[in-house]
Design a protein around this motif. Structure first.
Motif, mmCIF file in Angstrom:
data_model
loop_
_atom_site.group_PDB
_atom_site.id
_atom_site.type_symbol
_atom_site.label_atom_id
_atom_site.label_comp_id
_atom_site.label_asym_id
_atom_site.label_seq_id
_atom_site.Cartn_x
_atom_site.Cartn_y
_atom_site.Cartn_z
ATOM 1 N N LEU A 53 0.850 -1.193 0.000
ATOM 2 C CA LEU A 53 0.000 0.000 0.000
ATOM 3 C C LEU A 53 0.885 1.241 0.000
ATOM 4 O O LEU A 53 1.853 1.324 0.749
ATOM 5 N N THR A 57 -3.784 3.779 3.805
ATOM 6 C CA THR A 57 -3.957 2.471 4.429
ATOM 7 C C THR A 57 -5.366 1.944 4.162
ATOM 8 O O THR A 57 -6.203 2.637 3.592
ATOM 9 N N GLU A 62 -3.928 -7.222 8.597
ATOM 10 C CA GLU A 62 -2.576 -6.899 8.152
ATOM 11 C C GLU A 62 -1.909 -8.018 7.355
ATOM 12 O O GLU A 62 -0.999 -7.765 6.566
ATOM 13 N N TYR A 65 -1.666 -7.804 3.293
ATOM 14 C CA TYR A 65 -0.737 -6.987 2.505
ATOM 15 C C TYR A 65 0.655 -7.059 3.133
ATOM 16 O O TYR A 65 0.805 -7.363 4.315
ATOM 17 N N ALA A 68 2.698 -1.135 4.337
ATOM 18 C CA ALA A 68 2.116 0.138 3.899
ATOM 19 C C ALA A 68 3.170 1.218 4.053
ATOM 20 O O ALA A 68 3.760 1.372 5.130
ATOM 21 N N THR A 70 3.527 4.977 4.132
ATOM 22 C CA THR A 70 2.710 6.187 4.240
ATOM 23 C C THR A 70 3.334 7.161 5.227
ATOM 24 O O THR A 70 4.199 6.800 6.016
ATOM 25 N N TRP A 236 4.301 -1.100 8.727
ATOM 26 C CA TRP A 236 4.171 0.326 8.405
ATOM 27 C C TRP A 236 5.549 0.920 8.251
ATOM 28 O O TRP A 236 6.364 0.856 9.186
#
Length: 262
Positions: A53, A57, A62, A65, A68, A70, A236
């Motif tokens: 991603l 988000t 979780e 994927y 992410a 970001t 993340w």
């Protein structure tokens, strides 16, 4: 392979399914909204295609994927709000807000962070808040309605826009109403795209919080490590957010960003 979904989730899902059918090695996607992704992400997982991603988000497990990449979009909104709190001090300030695409994670989080920043400052009040769908055209249109509803704009102290494109559109609406953006109505937004620095130079905007464009770089690094040795990245990967104002040599920043191909 690239697909432009025209800001529509149904087009994004269709494109992802097409990529799965073609047996691609990985899929990178900037989800237009946060919900409704579980089914297609499960399909990608079953096909053993990692999904990364970008920028936004999703509200999905979780394990569907890889990671992410970001910014902290709540933090971005908080920085914008804290700047406005400091800028207006104790003076009364009525705010209008241009929200991003309804249901998107940046819109949800940038509002949340801004609201947290101005909470407890009773002199700051959000009069009107409406989506401008992250576009200049819609930003201008909604700002025109705000101005009309608020005494020709005289009741508005500041505009908070969830992105610079909406702010640029709103600046045009403010000028067409006979007011001076950046002076009569303070303008704070998010993204730090080149045109907002042009607005700084013209004295028509006051602050922006940078959303770094360098997301594909960390995404490809994570993907490369995963494909080589199945090393799972963090769920993340956070990018940097930085506040810019007209004090930051906006012409120089504009030239640098244009030189990078923005």
């Amino acid at each position: 392979k690239f697909a432009d979904a025209q800001q529509k989730q149904e087009n994004q899902i269709k494109a992802v399914r097409s990529f799965i059918a073609q047996g691609v090695g990985a899929i990178l996607i900037a989800p237009v909204v946060a919900t409704g992704w579980d089914a297609v992400l499960k399909e990608a997982k079953e096909a053993e295609i990692p999904v990364i991603l970008l920028d936004r988000t999703v509200d999905a497990p979780e394990d569907l994927y890889l990671t992410a990449v970001t910014s902290d979009t709540v933090y971005e909104g908080k920085v914008a709000g804290e700047w406005l709190v400091k800028e207006v001090g104790d003076k009364p300030c009525n705010i209008v807000e241009l929200q991003g695409t309804t249901g998107s994670s940046p819109a949800i989080n940038r509002k949340k962070g801004f609201d947290e920043a101005i909470a407890g400052h009773d002199n700051l009040k959000i009069l009107r808040s409406q989506t401008g769908d992250f576009t200049r055209t819609k930003g201008k249109e909604v700002m025109e309605s705000f101005i009309k509803a608020e005494g020709g704009g005289k009741n508005i102290c500041a505009l908070y826009a969830h992105n610079d494109d909406m702010a640029v559109g709103a600046i045009q609406a403010i000028k067409e109403a006979g007011l001076k953006p950046g002076t009569d109505i303070l303008v704070v937004s998010i993204d730090a795209v080149p045109d907002i620095f042009q607005a700084f130079v013209a004295g028509e905007a006051n602050a922006t919080v940078e959303l770094t464009p360098n997301m594909a770089g960390p995404a490809f690094d994570a993907l490369d490590a995963y494909l080589k040795d199945k090393k799972e990245p963090a769920k993340w990967i956070q990018t940097e957010s930085k506040l810019y104002t007209p004090a930051d040599d906006p012409q120089k920043v504009y030239d640098e960003k244009k030189g990078l191909g923005y």
